[in-house]
Design a protein around this motif. Structure first.
Motif, short mmCIF file in Angstrom:
data_model
loop_
_atom_site.label_atom_id
_atom_site.label_comp_id
_atom_site.label_asym_id
_atom_site.label_seq_id
_atom_site.Cartn_x
_atom_site.Cartn_y
_atom_site.Cartn_z
N PHE A 226 0.84 -1.20 0.00
CA PHE A 226 0.00 0.00 0.00
C PHE A 226 0.87 1.25 0.00
CE2 PHE A 226 -2.56 -3.26 2.16
CZ PHE A 226 -3.60 -3.33 1.26
N GLU A 227 1.94 1.21 0.82
CA GLU A 227 2.89 2.34 0.84
C GLU A 227 3.54 2.50 -0.53
OE1 GLU A 227 4.31 4.54 3.84
OE2 GLU A 227 2.17 4.30 3.61
N LEU A 228 3.83 1.34 -1.17
CA LEU A 228 4.48 1.37 -2.49
C LEU A 228 3.56 2.05 -3.51
CD1 LEU A 228 7.23 0.26 -3.42
CD2 LEU A 228 6.03 -1.66 -4.44
N ARG A 229 2.25 1.75 -3.41
CA ARG A 229 1.29 2.38 -4.33
C ARG A 229 1.25 3.89 -4.09
NH1 ARG A 229 -3.69 -1.61 -3.41
NH2 ARG A 229 -2.77 -3.46 -4.31
N ARG A 230 1.27 4.27 -2.79
CA ARG A 230 1.23 5.71 -2.48
C ARG A 230 2.50 6.39 -3.00
NH1 ARG A 230 -0.29 3.82 2.75
NH2 ARG A 230 -2.53 3.53 2.68
N PHE A 231 3.62 5.67 -2.89
CA PHE A 231 4.89 6.23 -3.37
C PHE A 231 4.80 6.46 -4.87
CE2 PHE A 231 9.17 6.14 -5.02
CZ PHE A 231 9.86 6.92 -4.10
N CYS A 232 4.21 5.50 -5.58
CA CYS A 232 4.04 5.64 -7.04
C CYS A 232 3.16 6.84 -7.35
CB CYS A 232 3.42 4.38 -7.64
SG CYS A 232 4.55 2.99 -7.65
N ARG A 233 2.13 7.04 -6.48
CA ARG A 233 1.22 8.16 -6.71
C ARG A 233 1.94 9.49 -6.45
NH1 ARG A 233 -3.79 6.48 -3.80
NH2 ARG A 233 -2.98 7.63 -2.07
N THR A 234 2.82 9.51 -5.43
CA THR A 234 3.55 10.74 -5.09
C THR A 234 4.50 11.12 -6.22
OG1 THR A 234 3.52 9.98 -2.82
CG2 THR A 234 4.95 11.81 -3.27
N THR A 235 5.20 10.11 -6.76
CA THR A 235 6.27 10.41 -7.73
C THR A 235 5.81 10.31 -9.17
OG1 THR A 235 6.93 8.09 -7.63
CG2 THR A 235 8.07 9.61 -6.17
N GLY A 236 4.65 9.69 -9.38
CA GLY A 236 4.16 9.52 -10.76
C GLY A 236 4.87 8.38 -11.47
N ALA A 237 5.41 7.43 -10.70
CA ALA A 237 6.13 6.30 -11.31
C ALA A 237 5.16 5.14 -11.57
CB ALA A 237 7.24 5.84 -10.38
N ASN B 94 8.07 16.14 -2.90
CA ASN B 94 7.71 16.42 -4.28
C ASN B 94 6.90 17.70 -4.28
OD1 ASN B 94 7.79 15.94 -6.94
ND2 ASN B 94 6.65 14.02 -6.91
N GLU B 95 7.56 18.81 -4.56
CA GLU B 95 6.92 20.12 -4.38
C GLU B 95 5.99 20.49 -5.52
OE1 GLU B 95 7.24 21.88 -1.62
OE2 GLU B 95 8.74 20.59 -0.72
N LYS B 96 6.07 19.75 -6.61
CA LYS B 96 5.21 20.10 -7.76
C LYS B 96 3.75 19.96 -7.36
CE LYS B 96 6.78 17.29 -10.84
NZ LYS B 96 6.90 16.59 -12.12
N GLY B 97 2.89 20.75 -8.04
CA GLY B 97 1.45 20.70 -7.72
C GLY B 97 0.85 19.36 -8.09
N GLY B 98 -0.47 19.33 -8.22
CA GLY B 98 -1.12 18.07 -8.57
C GLY B 98 -1.55 17.35 -7.31
N ASN B 99 -2.48 16.43 -7.48
CA ASN B 99 -3.02 15.78 -6.28
C ASN B 99 -2.19 14.55 -5.93
OD1 ASN B 99 -3.92 14.68 -8.65
ND2 ASN B 99 -5.76 13.81 -7.75
N SER B 100 -0.93 14.81 -5.52
CA SER B 100 -0.11 13.69 -5.06
C SER B 100 -0.40 13.50 -3.57
CB SER B 100 1.36 13.97 -5.34
OG SER B 100 1.72 15.16 -4.68
N VAL B 101 0.60 13.20 -2.80
CA VAL B 101 0.38 12.87 -1.38
C VAL B 101 1.05 13.92 -0.50
CG1 VAL B 101 0.80 11.12 0.40
CG2 VAL B 101 0.27 10.42 -1.93
N THR B 102 0.37 14.29 0.59
CA THR B 102 0.97 15.19 1.57
C THR B 102 0.94 14.48 2.93
OG1 THR B 102 0.29 17.17 0.42
CG2 THR B 102 0.73 17.42 2.72
N THR B 103 1.99 14.66 3.71
CA THR B 103 2.05 14.00 5.01
C THR B 103 2.05 15.04 6.12
OG1 THR B 103 3.38 12.27 4.00
CG2 THR B 103 3.39 12.36 6.39
N VAL B 104 1.23 14.79 7.14
CA VAL B 104 1.25 15.64 8.34
C VAL B 104 2.13 14.92 9.35
CG1 VAL B 104 -0.13 16.67 10.18
CG2 VAL B 104 -1.09 16.46 7.89
N LEU B 105 3.20 15.57 9.75
CA LEU B 105 4.17 14.98 10.67
C LEU B 105 3.78 15.38 12.09
CD1 LEU B 105 6.81 13.36 10.28
CD2 LEU B 105 8.03 15.49 10.57
#
Length: 547
Positions: free
Chosen positions: A321-332, A368-379
């Motif tokens: 699941f984390e791997l899928r989110r990573f792909c979504r964040t980076t567009g890979a 990943n500072e570029k716009g688009g609906n990637s993932v944001t994390t609240v630390l």
């Protein structure tokens, strides 16, 4: 030898060991009592001054929280009628993400009213008709209380988002909403797609790290992965990324083979060919322009050696699941295994990946500072695990509120102003009815008094004084007057900036009324003898539930 009498009636019809309860006293009032017990538990946790509950579940996990959804989830409730209330609370949590306590507590209060009416001699069906009329009228009144101009809003306007989110977050973390709300609003606005209705809650992640305090909390555009990178490269910027789901290692052949080696030279060459093959695979990745390999499984020693040689950073993410989110964040696009043809289109991009030490824990921050609906994390940072869990629930509530306001941004006055107005108008409405259901409508209206009463009691104020002064203000036309818990007085909520979402109240009212009518419609409980064998709790490790 005594005569053995044959069981008759329902005993003769059902298997031995069953339980059968019927009639008002045995079934209806017992069901009402069980539901009242449940709502008594959640009621003291209602509102910003709500008390925490300490719940230890069957796995010995400790929860210290005032979040009703977590409390009712972790209490293993056995009674079938109380389970209906739990389901109503869960439905509210899934639909809106806030207001589960309101559903359970309000349903308990409605059932308390129903019990009084049954003891007066009303039939449950009269009460159901009255409650249904009351609920429909309440929705009408609620729509009339919506603040003008609140139906159109810019979901990317931070101040407006905070205004609507504040009440939901304050009910979990009172006094800290001014720090948390801007963080949550920032995170949500960053991942909000072009069409806000498609907002995905999963795009706002939460990373919990022990140590520090609330003022150390930040948002990261990208992901925060717990754990270190594999290898020595700890920081890389503006790099292309290749994601390999099957792991970075030499693959064993599918069939068994035997190799005959006649001389030492052949043995040396055999080892070299393996090295050469691995180097060829890593070189192919390096030639594609990728500087980072993200592996979904194990990373082999030899592969790592060549990655270091070609200055490629290696990250390992175990969870798919984390791997899928990573792909979504980076567009890979994840490749199946090392050696698959690397297309330039399959590569992702990151602004930076760095290993940082936060509070003694090493974490990998993928930005990943570029716009688009990637993932944001609240630390999130806090001193103990239970505080971190509670902060996470507050963030979840805030994010879910954002999702709800993307669909419907209408707001109604908070701080019990709406509830008192509903109670007042419903009582007036009950006088216009002529049948027996007028008593039920009056009780439905009266039940709304539970909210200001509970808020006042939880804050240590005199509930009767507060309610009477609220009624006085509302009768003179000030429909926005609610309770200011800090000063213990009644004030206009527009000056206090306490607003609740219309959809939260609307769904809470609907679910509570539906659950109550379902409980009141039951007049018999027939329970079979439980089946033998181990109970569901005694399942061997590794077994999943059927559902």
């Amino acid at each position: 030898m005594g005569l053995q009498t044959q069981p008759y009636g329902i005993q003769g019809m059902l298997k031995e060991g069953h339980k059968h309860l019927s009639g008002l006293d045995e079934a209806v009032l017992k069901n009402i009592d069980a539901c009242k017990q449940l709502s008594t538990i959640t009621r003291t946790s209602l509102g910003p001054n709500g008390m925490n509950k300490m719940v230890i579940n069957h796995l010995d996990k400790l929860f210290v929280t005032s979040d009703a959804a977590t409390i009712v989830n972790e209490l293993e409730i056995q009674h079938p009628a109380a389970k209906i209330l739990v389901l109503a609370g869960k439905a509210q949590q899934e639909e809106i993400g806030d207001g589960a306590n309101l559903v359970v507590s309000f349903a308990g209060e409605l059932l308390q009213g129903a019990e009084d009416l049954i003891r007066m001699g009303l039939h449950p069906s009269d009460i159901i008709i009255g409650y249904t009329k009351g609920a429909n009228k309440a929705v009408e009144i609620l729509e009339g209380l919506v603040e003008e101009g609140s139906d159109t809003m810019d979901v990317r306007n931070k101040d407006e988002v905070i205004l609507r989110m504040k009440a939901a977050v304050a009910s979990k973390q009172y006094g800290q909403e001014d720090i948390l709300c801007p963080l949550i609003a920032d995170a949500c606005i960053q991942v909000c797609p072009k069409n806000p209705i498609n907002f995905n809650v999963d795009n706002v992640r939460v990373a919990k790290l022990l140590g520090g305090g609330l003022h150390n909390c930040t948002t990261v555009r990208g992901m925060v992965l717990k754990g270190d990178t594999v290898g020595n490269i700890k920081r890389i910027e503006k790099a292309k990324v290749v994601v390999i789901a099957g792991g970075v290692d030499t693959t064993a052949t599918e069939t068994k083979g035997t190799v005959l080696i006649h001389s030492a030279e052949q043995l040396e060459n055999y080892a070299k060919t393996e090295e050469a093959k691995v180097e060829e695979l890593i070189k192919a990745v390096a030639d594609s322009g990728a500087k980072v390999i993200v592996s979904g499984a194990a990373v082999g020693e030899m592969a790592l050696h060549f990655c270091e040689r070609y200055k490629i950073m290696v990250l390992k993410i175990g969870s798919k699941f984390e791997l899928r989110r990573f792909c979504r964040t980076t567009g890979a696009v994840a490749l199946l295994k090392l050696g698959s043809a690397v297309n330039p289109d399959d590569l992702g991009y990151v602004d930076s990946i760095s290993v940082e030490e936060i509070g003694g824990a090493r974490v990998t921050v993928v930005r990943n500072e570029k716009g688009g609906n990637s993932v944001t994390t609240v630390l999130l940072r806090a001193s103990t695990d239970s505080i971190l869990d509670d902060l996470e629930r507050a963030v979840d509530d805030g994010v879910n509120t954002y999702k709800a306001l993307c669909r419907d941004s209408r707001i109604v006055p908070g701080a019990a102003a709406t509830e008192i107005e509903l109670a007042r108008k419903l009582k007036e409405f009950s006088f216009t009815e002529t049948g027996l259901d007028q008593y039920a409508i009056a009780k439905f209206g009266e039940s709304f008094e539970m909210i200001p009463k509970t808020l006042a009691e939880n804050a240590g104020l005199n509930a009767m004084e507060i309610i009477s002064s609220l009624y006085a203000e509302h009768s003179s036309g000030n429909v926005r007057v609610g309770i200011d818990l800090e000063e213990g007085a009644c004030k206009d909520v527009s000056t206090l900036n306490i607003w609740d979402l219309f959809v939260t109240k609307f769904h809470a009212l609907k679910y509570a009324a539906d659950a109550v009518c379902t409980v009141l419609r039951v007049d018999q409980i027939i329970m079979s003898k439980p089946a033998g064998g181990p109970s569901r709790r005694d399942q061997p490790a590794g077994m999943d539930n059927e559902d």
